[in-house]
Design a protein around this motif. Sequence first.
Motif, PDB file in Angstrom:
ATOM      1  N   UNK A 223       0.849  -1.182   0.000  1.00 43.80           N
ATOM      2  CA  UNK A 223       0.000   0.000   0.000  1.00 43.80           C
ATOM      3  C   UNK A 223       0.888   1.237   0.000  1.00 43.80           C
ATOM      4  N   UNK A 224       0.620   2.126  -0.951  1.00 44.52           N
ATOM      5  CA  UNK A 224       1.424   3.351  -1.026  1.00 44.52           C
ATOM      6  C   UNK A 224       0.821   4.460  -0.156  1.00 44.52           C
ATOM      7  N   UNK A 225       1.417   5.643  -0.223  1.00 46.13           N
ATOM      8  CA  UNK A 225       0.982   6.751   0.627  1.00 46.13           C
ATOM      9  C   UNK A 225      -0.422   7.243   0.300  1.00 46.13           C
ATOM     10  N   UNK A 226      -0.897   6.926  -0.911  1.00 38.83           N
ATOM     11  CA  UNK A 226      -2.254   7.319  -1.299  1.00 38.83           C
ATOM     12  C   UNK A 226      -3.269   6.201  -1.010  1.00 38.83           C
ATOM     13  N   UNK A 227      -2.856   5.220  -0.191  1.00 41.36           N
ATOM     14  CA  UNK A 227      -3.697   4.068   0.162  1.00 41.36           C
ATOM     15  C   UNK A 227      -4.119   3.264  -1.065  1.00 41.36           C
ATOM     16  N   UNK A 228      -3.231   3.201  -2.054  1.00 40.87           N
ATOM     17  CA  UNK A 228      -3.464   2.363  -3.227  1.00 40.87           C
ATOM     18  C   UNK A 228      -2.595   1.124  -3.105  1.00 40.87           C
ATOM     19  N   UNK A 229      -3.124  -0.014  -3.536  1.00 45.01           N
ATOM     20  CA  UNK A 229      -2.341  -1.243  -3.558  1.00 45.01           C
ATOM     21  C   UNK A 229      -1.574  -1.303  -4.876  1.00 45.01           C
ATOM     22  N   UNK A 230      -0.263  -1.329  -4.773  1.00 46.39           N
ATOM     23  CA  UNK A 230       0.599  -1.210  -5.945  1.00 46.39           C
ATOM     24  C   UNK A 230       1.489  -2.446  -6.055  1.00 46.39           C
ATOM     25  N   UNK A 231       1.615  -2.959  -7.278  1.00 47.94           N
ATOM     26  CA  UNK A 231       2.495  -4.092  -7.549  1.00 47.94           C
ATOM     27  C   UNK A 231       3.899  -3.589  -7.790  1.00 47.94           C
ATOM     28  N   UNK A 232       4.865  -4.194  -7.093  1.00 45.22           N
ATOM     29  CA  UNK A 232       6.279  -3.903  -7.340  1.00 45.22           C
ATOM     30  C   UNK A 232       6.581  -2.419  -7.321  1.00 45.22           C
TER      31      UNK A 232
END
Length: 113
Positions: free
Chosen positions: A27-36
């Motif tokens: 999970x990135x700082x924008x609360x998105x689930x990101x691959x790699x």
Amino acid sequence: MGNHNLKTLSQVLNTLIKRGITKEICMNDQNQMVLGKDEKIYKPEDLVIVKSYRFEGDSNPDDNAVLYLLQDKEGELATILDSYGAESNYSGEEFDFFLRQVPIKENPEYDIN
């Protein structure tokens, strides 16, 4: 003759890496689930949990963790690590909310003995 010894997190990760599963979803700082490295941004409906590996700390219940193996619509496999207790890697509700929305279709192909 199954081996019922509990595996450690690192043993399971190493086994998955040997099977070519090397990417992680975070999970990135924008609360998105990101691959790699920002390769893909996922919504819950883009993923399926194909296996959950649970780990319990011997000495401290705060060492508990779950490693999820997920598959996306293109068939790509990646992991999400959810450590909970005092050492939780995500503090907000967004992480748990996302995971609860991902469908579970356990696949025995990913059992690790």
